[in-house]
Design a protein around this motif. Structure first.
Motif, PDB file in Angstrom:
ATOM      1  N   UNK A  70       0.804  -1.060  -0.017  1.00 28.46           N
ATOM      2  CA  UNK A  70       0.141  -0.088   0.080  1.00 28.46           C
ATOM      3  C   UNK A  70       0.836   1.268  -0.015  1.00 28.46           C
ATOM      4  N   UNK A  71       1.716   1.196   0.662  1.00 27.22           N
ATOM      5  CA  UNK A  71       2.918   2.518   0.881  1.00 27.22           C
ATOM      6  C   UNK A  71       3.385   2.588  -0.473  1.00 27.22           C
ATOM      7  N   UNK A  72       4.128   1.736  -1.021  1.00 29.88           N
ATOM      8  CA  UNK A  72       4.803   1.737  -2.275  1.00 29.88           C
ATOM      9  C   UNK A  72       3.765   2.229  -3.375  1.00 29.88           C
ATOM     10  N   UNK A  73       2.650   1.550  -3.443  1.00 29.18           N
ATOM     11  CA  UNK A  73       1.767   1.955  -4.512  1.00 29.18           C
ATOM     12  C   UNK A  73       1.171   3.661  -4.263  1.00 29.18           C
ATOM     13  N   UNK A  74       0.921   3.820  -3.152  1.00 30.31           N
ATOM     14  CA  UNK A  74       0.631   5.159  -2.972  1.00 30.31           C
ATOM     15  C   UNK A  74       1.719   6.299  -3.252  1.00 30.31           C
ATOM     16  N   UNK A  75       2.718   5.649  -2.636  1.00 32.38           N
ATOM     17  CA  UNK A  75       4.126   6.660  -2.812  1.00 32.38           C
ATOM     18  C   UNK A  75       4.352   6.932  -4.421  1.00 32.38           C
ATOM     19  N   UNK A  76       4.308   5.995  -5.275  1.00 35.55           N
ATOM     20  CA  UNK A  76       4.542   6.135  -6.729  1.00 35.55           C
ATOM     21  C   UNK A  76       3.272   6.712  -7.537  1.00 35.55           C
ATOM     22  N   UNK A  77       2.185   6.481  -7.127  1.00 33.75           N
ATOM     23  CA  UNK A  77       0.901   7.133  -7.544  1.00 33.75           C
ATOM     24  C   UNK A  77       1.251   8.942  -7.519  1.00 33.75           C
ATOM     25  N   UNK A  78       1.450   9.178  -6.180  1.00 31.64           N
ATOM     26  CA  UNK A  78       1.589  10.600  -5.840  1.00 31.64           C
ATOM     27  C   UNK A  78       2.979  11.302  -6.068  1.00 31.64           C
ATOM     28  N   UNK A  92      11.859  17.421  -0.580  1.00 30.76           N
ATOM     29  CA  UNK A  92      11.303  16.893   0.668  1.00 30.76           C
ATOM     30  C   UNK A  92      10.970  17.916   1.940  1.00 30.76           C
ATOM     31  N   UNK A  93      11.693  18.962   1.731  1.00 35.31           N
ATOM     32  CA  UNK A  93      11.683  20.261   2.876  1.00 35.31           C
ATOM     33  C   UNK A  93      11.118  21.584   2.263  1.00 35.31           C
ATOM     34  N   UNK A  94      11.168  21.874   1.161  1.00 32.16           N
ATOM     35  CA  UNK A  94      10.601  22.969   0.785  1.00 32.16           C
ATOM     36  C   UNK A  94       9.229  23.135   1.011  1.00 32.16           C
ATOM     37  N   UNK A  95       8.649  24.108   0.913  1.00 34.64           N
ATOM     38  CA  UNK A  95       7.067  24.651   1.191  1.00 34.64           C
ATOM     39  C   UNK A  95       6.392  24.052   0.240  1.00 34.64           C
ATOM     40  N   UNK A  96       6.811  23.999  -1.024  1.00 36.11           N
ATOM     41  CA  UNK A  96       5.823  23.328  -1.854  1.00 36.11           C
ATOM     42  C   UNK A  96       5.871  21.668  -1.932  1.00 36.11           C
ATOM     43  N   UNK A  97       6.976  21.300  -1.501  1.00 38.58           N
ATOM     44  CA  UNK A  97       6.986  19.576  -1.139  1.00 38.58           C
ATOM     45  C   UNK A  97       6.475  19.417  -0.094  1.00 38.58           C
ATOM     46  N   UNK A  98       6.455  20.184   0.962  1.00 38.87           N
ATOM     47  CA  UNK A  98       5.707  19.895   2.264  1.00 38.87           C
ATOM     48  C   UNK A  98       4.277  19.740   1.956  1.00 38.87           C
ATOM     49  N   UNK A  99       3.665  20.854   1.143  1.00 34.88           N
ATOM     50  CA  UNK A  99       2.276  20.579   0.807  1.00 34.88           C
ATOM     51  C   UNK A  99       2.010  19.386   0.119  1.00 34.88           C
ATOM     52  N   UNK A 100       2.647  18.763  -0.512  1.00 33.16           N
ATOM     53  CA  UNK A 100       2.552  17.719  -1.652  1.00 33.16           C
ATOM     54  C   UNK A 100       2.697  16.364  -0.505  1.00 33.16           C
ATOM     55  N   UNK A 101       3.594  16.530   0.442  1.00 29.86           N
ATOM     56  CA  UNK A 101       3.783  15.311   1.344  1.00 29.86           C
ATOM     57  C   UNK A 101       2.766  14.996   2.159  1.00 29.86           C
ATOM     58  N   UNK A 102       2.346  16.117   2.644  1.00 28.74           N
ATOM     59  CA  UNK A 102       1.397  16.242   3.969  1.00 28.74           C
ATOM     60  C   UNK A 102       0.079  15.268   3.695  1.00 28.74           C
ATOM     61  N   UNK A 103      -0.846  15.218   2.767  1.00 30.67           N
ATOM     62  CA  UNK A 103      -1.820  14.569   2.482  1.00 30.67           C
ATOM     63  C   UNK A 103      -1.554  12.933   2.406  1.00 30.67           C
ATOM     64  N   UNK A 104      -0.166  13.070   1.619  1.00 26.63           N
ATOM     65  CA  UNK A 104       0.408  11.398   1.526  1.00 26.63           C
ATOM     66  C   UNK A 104       0.604  11.027   3.289  1.00 26.63           C
ATOM     67  N   UNK A 105       1.160  11.528   3.783  1.00 26.57           N
ATOM     68  CA  UNK A 105       1.650  11.168   5.396  1.00 26.57           C
ATOM     69  C   UNK A 105       0.556  10.849   6.113  1.00 26.57           C
ATOM     70  N   UNK A 106      -0.588  11.903   5.927  1.00 23.93           N
ATOM     71  CA  UNK A 106      -1.727  11.803   6.796  1.00 23.93           C
ATOM     72  C   UNK A 106      -2.695  10.336   6.419  1.00 23.93           C
ATOM     73  N   UNK A 146      12.295   4.281   1.248  1.00 24.17           N
ATOM     74  CA  UNK A 146      13.079   3.091   1.628  1.00 24.17           C
ATOM     75  C   UNK A 146      12.617   1.920   0.758  1.00 24.17           C
ATOM     76  N   UNK A 147      11.366   1.673   1.270  1.00 21.60           N
ATOM     77  CA  UNK A 147      10.382   0.562   0.378  1.00 21.60           C
ATOM     78  C   UNK A 147      10.774   0.760  -1.031  1.00 21.60           C
TER      79      UNK A 147
END
Length: 232
Positions: A70-78, A92-106, A146-147
């Motif tokens: 599930x993690x790998x599938x969602x990761x490569x989809x996003x 990973x750390x820029x404001x635009x990157x954080x906006x994209x990563x936040x919904x994935x993490x949640x 890492x996966x």
């Protein structure tokens, strides 16, 4: 009353407090230096264990969580085009990157335990956890990258490198053992030859001694016989 561990050894109140603090979400502790140090130590221990794991087992066969698929599938989809062999911190750390990563993490809140814990992540996956090659990342971000590195074969560079070094070490140790064995054999053979030579010398001396004694005995007999003849 002090808490006890599984081995009935007393656990200090300080350790209990640290353990409790580490069980809280990252945003709960602010910038407390003691708690930040405890988090850093825990993250370092996690990093050491993980690096040993990918060094001793082919990473393509590793399963890091119960929901790796599930993690790998969602990761490569996003993050379909994200380069993961050598990460760009800005991704990973820029404001635009954080906006994209936040919904994935949640999405993995309640699915992956401690999904937002601070975890050490390597930038270049062919290298180890050095200061220059390491950044902090939420745990789910670590798992996602890492996966993907394991499944896509990028982490195999670490495994091959460590295994090659172990193989060279084994060959060198084997050569040393053979050399040592040869030296022992030579020493043993030298000792045996020395002993044989000593025995031969001793035997020669005994022979000479017997010969001398025999010769002197015969001469003495002749002298005795001569004296007897004259007396008669």
């Amino acid at each position: 009353m002090a808490a006890t561990s599984g081995t009935d050894e007393p656990v200090s109140e300080e350790l209990v407090s640290v353990a409790h603090a580490l069980s809280l979400p990252a945003e709960s502790y602010g910038n407390d230096p003691d708690i930040e140090m405890a988090w850093a130590m825990r993250a370092m221990q996690h990093a050491e264990v993980y690096y040993k794991l990918i060094s001793s087992v082919d990473p393509q066969f590793l399963k890091l969580t119960k929901v790796d698929d599930q993690i790998y599938s969602e990761f490569r989809k996003n993050f379909e085009t994200l380069r993961i062999d050598v990460l760009d911190p800005e991704e990973l750390k820029s404001e635009s990157a954080k906006e994209k990563w936040r919904p994935f993490c949640l999405k993995f809140n309640g699915i992956v335990e401690d999904f937002n814990y601070g975890t050490l992540l390597r930038l270049d996956c062919s290298q180890g956890y050095t200061e220059e090659n390491t950044i902090f990342a939420p745990r789910i971000q670590f798992f996602a990258i890492e996966i993907a590195r394991n499944r896509e074969g990028y982490n195999k560079a670490v495994y091959i490198s460590v295994q090659d070094k172990e193989g060279e070490k084994g060959v060198n140790n084997g050569g040393e053992k053979i050399a040592d064995s040869g030296e022992e054999e030579n020493t043993k053979n030298g000792g045996e030859k020395g002993a044989d030579s000593g025995e031969e010398k001793e035997e020669g001396i005994n022979r000479e001694d017997k010969t001398d004694k025999g010769g002197k005995g015969k001469e003495a007999d002749k002298e005795i016989n001569k004296s007897g003849e004259k007396a008669m």
